[in-house]
Design an enzyme around this catalytic site. Structure first.
Site, mmCIF file in Angstrom:
data_model
loop_
_atom_site.group_PDB
_atom_site.id
_atom_site.type_symbol
_atom_site.label_atom_id
_atom_site.label_comp_id
_atom_site.label_asym_id
_atom_site.label_seq_id
_atom_site.Cartn_x
_atom_site.Cartn_y
_atom_site.Cartn_z
ATOM 1 N N PRO A 133 18.232 -13.203 15.517
ATOM 2 C CA PRO A 133 18.016 -13.609 14.174
ATOM 3 C C PRO A 133 16.976 -14.694 13.859
ATOM 4 C CG PRO A 133 19.735 -14.836 15.227
ATOM 5 C CD PRO A 133 19.378 -13.788 16.029
ATOM 6 N N CYS A 134 15.525 -14.081 14.122
ATOM 7 C CA CYS A 134 14.524 -14.710 13.820
ATOM 8 C C CYS A 134 14.343 -15.380 12.490
ATOM 9 C CB CYS A 134 13.147 -14.056 14.344
ATOM 10 S SG CYS A 134 12.922 -12.357 13.589
ATOM 11 N N HIS A 135 14.895 -14.386 11.527
ATOM 12 C CA HIS A 135 14.904 -14.950 9.988
ATOM 13 C C HIS A 135 15.657 -16.264 9.619
ATOM 14 C CE1 HIS A 135 18.717 -12.713 10.787
ATOM 15 N NE2 HIS A 135 19.267 -13.387 9.743
#
Length: 172
Positions: A133-135
Site C-alpha cells: 500500500p504505497c498509496h
C-alpha cells in the site's frame, strides 16, 4: 528476476483500470502495474499469458475493491536493494484506512531524516501497487504527493479505504 523467461502475466479489470499482474515460474506474484504507471511493466515477448497463477490475486483484488478485504494474503516477491526492501516492509505495516508520511517511513526503518527523498524513491519503485500500500503514504502537510499510478488512483484507493474524510492527515 534476471531473465524474463518463465514470467507469467495476466490482465485483471478493476475500478483503478486494467491491472497487469506478473508472476515468476513458481506462480509467486512479482508485480502489479496500472496503465500509465511511472516505471510500470508492460508485457514482453516470451512472457506466458495465463490467468491460472493469478486466481487468488484476482479474488482478493475483487474483494478489496468491494470493500470486503483489508489485508492481502498473497505470496509475493519484489526485487530491490536492501534499502528498498526495508521501505517496502514498512509499507506493508501501514494498516488499511490509515495514512503515514515519508518521514515516518524513514523513521520506522531507522533512516535519517535526510533520507526522505531516498524513501520516496523506494516507494515510487514499489513493484506491487495496491497490494503493497504505497498509496497510503502522504506528504507531511497532508497533501496527496506522488503516486506512480497517478494521483487520481491514489484518491480512489484512499477513498475506498475511508482515509479521505476531510483533510488528509497522517494517522500512523
Amino acid at each position: 528476476m534476471s531473465t524474463e523467461q518463465g514470467t507469467y502475466c495476466a490482465f485483471v479489470d478493476s475500478p483503478a483500470g486494467q491491472l497487469l499482474l506478473t508472476a515468476d515460474e513458481f506462480g509467486v506474484l512479482t508485480s502489479l502495474s496500472v496503465p500509465g504507471q511511472k516505471g510500470g511493466r508492460v508485457p514482453l515477448p516470451g512472457w506466458t499469458r495465463d490467468p491460472g497463477p493469478f486466481r487468488a490475486a484476482e479474488e482478493q483484488l475483487a474483494a478489496y475493491f468491494a470493500g470486503e478485504l483489508k489485508e492481502f494474503r498473497l505470496e509475493s516477491r519484489g526485487e530491490g536493494t536492501e534499502f528498498r526492501r526495508r521501505v517496502w516492509a514498512a509499507l506493508d505495516d501501514v494498516p488499511y484506512g490509515a495514512t503515514t508520511t515519508y518521514g515516518a517511513i524513514a523513521s520506522r526503518i531507522g533512516a535519517p531524516r535526510a533520507a526522505v527523498r531516498a524513501v520516496g524513491g523506494a516507494i515510487g519503485a514499489n513493484p506491487l501497487l495496491i497490494v503493497r500500500p504505497c498509496h497510503r503514504v502522504i506528504g507531511a502537510d497532508g497533501g496527496l504527493t506522488g503516486y506512480a499510478g497517478g494521483l487520481d488512483r491514489k484518491r480512489l484507493l484512499l477513498g475506498l479505504e475511508g482515509a479521505l474524510q476531510g483533510p488528509v492527515r497522517p494517522t500512523v
